[in-house]
Design a protein around this motif. Structure first.
Motif, mmCIF file in Angstrom:
data_model
loop_
_atom_site.group_PDB
_atom_site.id
_atom_site.type_symbol
_atom_site.label_atom_id
_atom_site.label_comp_id
_atom_site.label_asym_id
_atom_site.label_seq_id
_atom_site.Cartn_x
_atom_site.Cartn_y
_atom_site.Cartn_z
ATOM 1 N N THR A 41 -2.666 -7.154 9.608
ATOM 2 C CA THR A 41 -3.891 -6.366 9.710
ATOM 3 C C THR A 41 -4.639 -6.802 10.952
ATOM 4 O O THR A 41 -4.557 -7.971 11.360
ATOM 5 C CB THR A 41 -4.807 -6.553 8.482
ATOM 6 N N GLU A 99 -10.321 -0.884 11.044
ATOM 7 C CA GLU A 99 -9.246 -1.728 10.527
ATOM 8 C C GLU A 99 -7.918 -0.981 10.601
ATOM 9 O O GLU A 99 -7.822 0.182 10.218
ATOM 10 C CB GLU A 99 -9.527 -2.133 9.085
ATOM 11 N N TYR A 100 -6.897 -1.669 11.101
ATOM 12 C CA TYR A 100 -5.546 -1.115 11.221
ATOM 13 C C TYR A 100 -4.561 -1.983 10.458
ATOM 14 O O TYR A 100 -4.790 -3.185 10.270
ATOM 15 C CB TYR A 100 -5.117 -1.040 12.692
ATOM 16 N N ARG A 138 -4.186 3.325 9.863
ATOM 17 C CA ARG A 138 -5.576 2.867 9.883
ATOM 18 C C ARG A 138 -6.152 3.028 8.483
ATOM 19 O O ARG A 138 -5.651 3.805 7.674
ATOM 20 C CB ARG A 138 -6.400 3.636 10.900
ATOM 21 N N ILE A 139 -7.191 2.277 8.201
ATOM 22 C CA ILE A 139 -7.877 2.383 6.925
ATOM 23 C C ILE A 139 -8.994 3.415 7.088
ATOM 24 O O ILE A 139 -9.841 3.286 7.967
ATOM 25 C CB ILE A 139 -8.468 1.021 6.496
ATOM 26 N N ASN A 140 -8.975 4.455 6.239
ATOM 27 C CA ASN A 140 -9.997 5.498 6.353
ATOM 28 C C ASN A 140 -11.272 5.086 5.623
ATOM 29 O O ASN A 140 -11.358 3.991 5.044
ATOM 30 C CB ASN A 140 -9.463 6.856 5.869
ATOM 31 N N VAL A 197 0.860 -1.177 0.000
ATOM 32 C CA VAL A 197 0.000 0.000 0.000
ATOM 33 C C VAL A 197 0.898 1.229 0.000
ATOM 34 O O VAL A 197 2.066 1.157 0.388
ATOM 35 C CB VAL A 197 -0.942 0.042 1.226
ATOM 36 N N GLY A 207 -11.081 3.685 2.189
ATOM 37 C CA GLY A 207 -10.316 2.457 2.003
ATOM 38 C C GLY A 207 -8.830 2.673 1.819
ATOM 39 O O GLY A 207 -8.113 1.763 1.415
ATOM 40 N N LYS A 208 -8.337 3.868 2.141
ATOM 41 C CA LYS A 208 -6.913 4.206 1.995
ATOM 42 C C LYS A 208 -6.238 4.192 3.363
ATOM 43 O O LYS A 208 -6.843 4.579 4.368
ATOM 44 C CB LYS A 208 -6.744 5.603 1.385
ATOM 45 N N PRO A 209 -4.960 3.774 3.417
ATOM 46 C CA PRO A 209 -4.250 3.821 4.694
ATOM 47 C C PRO A 209 -3.854 5.254 5.031
ATOM 48 O O PRO A 209 -3.515 6.031 4.136
ATOM 49 C CB PRO A 209 -3.008 2.965 4.440
#
Length: 194
Positions: free
Chosen positions: A35, A42-43, A156-158, A18, A161-163
């Motif tokens: 993950t 989600e982290y 974290r996933i925003n 990513v 859906g992006k880290p």
């Protein structure tokens, strides 16, 4: 509250990557090492694909100099260009990336004896480091080192859906469970070695 998974495909680990972007727009390509989910969020535990490096300089009088890592704001374009040219002589490409400077390329191997005998390696509060290059810029000595321990980054996933990097509040919230995460990762590493 807490669930965890290890990325696998067909029973074999695969490397998912990513791109993490900081507030300045700099990007850092990372592999997803782990993950987990806490309270529906989600982290990711990430590891930079390229090798993290730090540039040090020495401060103090000639008899009592201490190594000090430079902050991002202290590395101007001219200093960066000099460091980049010096590392290019070793077939390493210095990059301005999010969170940390990185180098792309194969690092020189270092023996245990060479590491133990190196008086130039910064000591004290710093982790173990491997020297890559030294240079002078505006009559000041600098050196580029890479940490021997991996640089793990928690993201974290925003909602898109992006880290993204954690805020100080999120880091404080997650601190109590970090030893559990470390234990899971160590167990996974031992499984992968078998």
């Amino acid at each position: 509250m807490f669930s965890s998974q290890s990325p696998k495909e067909n029973g074999r680990p695969y490397v998912e990557t990513v791109t993490l972007t900081d507030e300045t727009g700099r990007a850092l390509l990372c592999s997803v090492e782990h993950t987990f989910e806490i309270d529906g969020q989600e982290y990711l535990l990430l590891l930079p694909v390229d090798t993290p490096v730090e540039i040090f300089t020495w401060v103090g009088n000639e008899d009592d100099q201490e190594p000090v890592p430079l902050e991002d704001g202290q590395i101007d374009d001219e200093l960066f260009s000099t460091a980049k040219a010096v590392l290019a002589e070793q077939n390493l490409i210095l990059k301005r990336t999010a969170i940390t400077l990185t180098v792309e390329g194969e690092l020189p191997e270092v023996s245990d004896e060479e590491f133990e005998d190196d008086d130039d390696v910064p000591e004290g509060d710093y982790e173990e480091l491997q020297w890559l290059a030294s240079f002078y810029h505006k009559e000041q000595e600098f050196a580029v080192y890479t940490p021997l321990d991996p640089l793990f980054i928690l993201a974290r996933i925003n909602a898109m859906g992006k880290p993204e990097l954690l805020s100080p509040e999120e880091i404080k919230y997650l601190e109590p469970i970090l030893p559990t995460i470390e234990g899971i990762i160590q167990d996974r590493l031992f499984e992968d070695m078998e």
